[in-house]
Design a protein around this motif. Structure first.
Motif, mmCIF file in Angstrom:
data_model
loop_
_atom_site.group_PDB
_atom_site.id
_atom_site.type_symbol
_atom_site.label_atom_id
_atom_site.label_comp_id
_atom_site.label_asym_id
_atom_site.label_seq_id
_atom_site.Cartn_x
_atom_site.Cartn_y
_atom_site.Cartn_z
ATOM 1 N N ILE A 174 3.234 11.815 59.533
ATOM 2 C CA ILE A 174 1.402 12.144 59.664
ATOM 3 C C ILE A 174 0.707 12.780 59.033
ATOM 4 O O ILE A 174 -0.893 12.138 58.773
ATOM 5 N N ASP A 175 0.923 13.865 58.661
ATOM 6 C CA ASP A 175 -0.169 14.121 57.700
ATOM 7 C C ASP A 175 -0.701 12.948 56.540
ATOM 8 O O ASP A 175 -1.574 13.189 56.206
ATOM 9 N N VAL A 176 0.501 13.034 55.579
ATOM 10 C CA VAL A 176 0.581 11.955 54.550
ATOM 11 C C VAL A 176 0.021 11.100 54.889
ATOM 12 O O VAL A 176 -1.386 10.031 54.150
ATOM 13 N N LEU A 177 -0.033 10.252 56.501
ATOM 14 C CA LEU A 177 -1.031 8.939 56.482
ATOM 15 C C LEU A 177 -2.350 9.592 56.771
ATOM 16 O O LEU A 177 -3.485 9.110 56.674
ATOM 17 N N PHE A 178 -2.470 10.479 57.688
ATOM 18 C CA PHE A 178 -3.710 10.955 57.669
ATOM 19 C C PHE A 178 -4.625 11.965 57.140
ATOM 20 O O PHE A 178 -5.936 11.102 57.134
ATOM 21 N N GLY A 179 -3.884 11.696 56.070
ATOM 22 C CA GLY A 179 -4.750 12.745 54.633
ATOM 23 C C GLY A 179 -4.568 11.386 53.495
ATOM 24 O O GLY A 179 -6.367 11.223 52.453
ATOM 25 N N SER A 180 -4.309 10.226 53.688
ATOM 26 C CA SER A 180 -4.567 8.824 52.586
ATOM 27 C C SER A 180 -6.056 8.526 53.981
ATOM 28 O O SER A 180 -6.225 7.949 52.663
ATOM 29 N N ALA A 181 -5.828 8.219 55.148
ATOM 30 C CA ALA A 181 -6.551 7.837 55.583
ATOM 31 C C ALA A 181 -8.088 8.272 55.184
ATOM 32 O O ALA A 181 -8.446 7.434 55.439
ATOM 33 N N ALA A 182 -8.099 9.747 55.979
ATOM 34 C CA ALA A 182 -8.825 10.174 55.272
ATOM 35 C C ALA A 182 -9.663 9.711 53.939
ATOM 36 O O ALA A 182 -11.150 9.670 53.594
ATOM 37 N N ALA A 227 4.165 20.392 64.375
ATOM 38 C CA ALA A 227 3.091 20.973 63.550
ATOM 39 C C ALA A 227 2.533 19.994 62.549
ATOM 40 O O ALA A 227 1.605 19.438 62.403
ATOM 41 N N ASP A 228 3.536 18.656 62.320
ATOM 42 C CA ASP A 228 2.493 17.420 61.505
ATOM 43 C C ASP A 228 1.423 17.144 62.353
ATOM 44 O O ASP A 228 1.703 16.735 63.486
ATOM 45 N N GLY A 229 0.583 16.798 61.480
ATOM 46 C CA GLY A 229 -0.254 16.158 61.405
ATOM 47 C C GLY A 229 -1.337 16.515 61.723
ATOM 48 O O GLY A 229 -3.295 16.666 61.740
ATOM 49 N N ALA A 230 -1.003 18.273 61.681
ATOM 50 C CA ALA A 230 -2.424 18.997 61.752
ATOM 51 C C ALA A 230 -3.015 18.951 60.904
ATOM 52 O O ALA A 230 -4.792 19.144 60.176
ATOM 53 N N ALA A 231 -2.644 19.303 58.900
ATOM 54 C CA ALA A 231 -3.290 19.228 57.987
ATOM 55 C C ALA A 231 -3.942 18.126 57.661
ATOM 56 O O ALA A 231 -4.878 17.925 57.193
ATOM 57 N N GLY A 232 -3.351 16.998 58.120
ATOM 58 C CA GLY A 232 -3.957 15.575 57.659
ATOM 59 C C GLY A 232 -4.666 15.654 58.520
ATOM 60 O O GLY A 232 -5.735 14.602 58.214
ATOM 61 N N LEU A 233 -5.426 15.986 59.849
ATOM 62 C CA LEU A 233 -6.376 16.201 60.501
ATOM 63 C C LEU A 233 -7.533 16.917 60.511
ATOM 64 O O LEU A 233 -8.216 16.373 59.884
ATOM 65 N N ALA A 234 -7.011 18.178 59.669
ATOM 66 C CA ALA A 234 -7.898 18.582 58.710
ATOM 67 C C ALA A 234 -8.537 18.079 57.702
ATOM 68 O O ALA A 234 -9.671 18.275 57.235
ATOM 69 N N CYS A 235 -8.195 16.782 57.039
ATOM 70 C CA CYS A 235 -8.155 16.076 55.751
ATOM 71 C C CYS A 235 -8.950 15.136 56.537
ATOM 72 O O CYS A 235 -10.733 14.603 55.515
ATOM 73 N N VAL A 236 -9.197 14.217 57.943
ATOM 74 C CA VAL A 236 -9.972 13.852 57.758
ATOM 75 C C VAL A 236 -12.005 13.915 58.298
ATOM 76 O O VAL A 236 -12.810 13.575 57.783
ATOM 77 N N ARG A 237 -11.154 15.327 59.753
ATOM 78 C CA ARG A 237 -12.159 16.108 59.825
ATOM 79 C C ARG A 237 -14.088 16.485 58.007
ATOM 80 O O ARG A 237 -14.825 16.094 58.168
ATOM 81 N N ARG A 238 -12.679 16.426 57.401
ATOM 82 C CA ARG A 238 -13.083 17.462 55.968
ATOM 83 C C ARG A 238 -14.100 16.196 55.457
ATOM 84 O O ARG A 238 -14.921 16.020 54.761
ATOM 85 N N ALA A 239 -13.579 14.679 55.578
ATOM 86 C CA ALA A 239 -14.175 13.708 54.919
ATOM 87 C C ALA A 239 -14.716 12.889 55.700
ATOM 88 O O ALA A 239 -15.284 11.692 55.591
#
Length: 188
Positions: free
Chosen positions: A105-113, A130-142
């Motif tokens: 999920i982190d990989v998908l969310f990071g690239s989507a951001a 915890a998968d997705g937490a770091a990616g979600l942070a990327c989404v919010r930063r973007a």
């Protein structure tokens, strides 16, 4: 926030049931692309078939170099990381698992951001890691919006809890409230 073009959804333990409920309550006129990453071990055909039985939108497997499609649910294939590239096309990767997961999920969310920025909503549902937490942070930063299932409402609360602790959320709601929130964010 600009108009929502893409919704990415991540889940793990308890995910197929949660996805069925969420996708079954989305507005059938939803214009955004919906991309799902689940740690469920079933084949992509089985997962797509299960979700299609409940979804108001058509459900297909995401494929290499295919474009994201508005008004459709595209599901990450098992054993591949799913990425969204600029130009709104998918890429598949067999890189090492991230946090013991592929697809991650982190990989998908990071690239989507990176590809979608403010036109993105990222959703974290039930899961036991915890998968997705770091990616979600990327989404919010973007500049994208983050929606997290209330941990006490999730079959497995670890994933929503980790997302809230690391990234926070723009909305933290029960599963049964999530579709109406997404519909409202995308249709207005």
């Amino acid at each position: 926030m600009k108009a929502v073009e893409t919704i990415v959804i991540g889940c793990s333990t308890g995910g197929p049931g949660a996805l069925a409920r969420l996708l079954g309550a989305l507005d059938h006129r939803l214009p955004a692309s919906v991309v799902v990453c689940s740690h469920a071990t079933s084949s992509p055909h089985t997962m797509c078939h299960l979700l299609a039985q409940h979804s108001t939108l058509p459900v297909i497997e995401a494929c290499e170099r295919e474009p994201l499609r508005g008004g459709m649910v595209q599901v990450a294939p098992p054993d591949y990381h799913l990425l969204i590239e600029r130009g709104r096309r998918f890429a598949l990767s067999v890189d090492e698992p991230v946090g013991f997961s592929r697809p991650s999920i982190d990989v998908l969310f990071g690239s989507a951001a990176e590809a979608c920025g403010e036109g993105l909503i990222a959703v974290i549902l039930t899961g036991a890691n915890a998968d997705g937490a770091a990616g979600l942070a990327c989404v919010r930063r973007a500049g994208g919006a983050a929606i997290v299932q209330q941990p006490d409402d999730a079959a497995a609360p670890a994933m929503p809890r980790a997302a809230l602790e690391l990234a926070g959320a723009d909305h933290c709601v029960a599963l049964d409230e999530m579709a109406s929130l997404i519909n409202r964010l995308c249709m207005t």
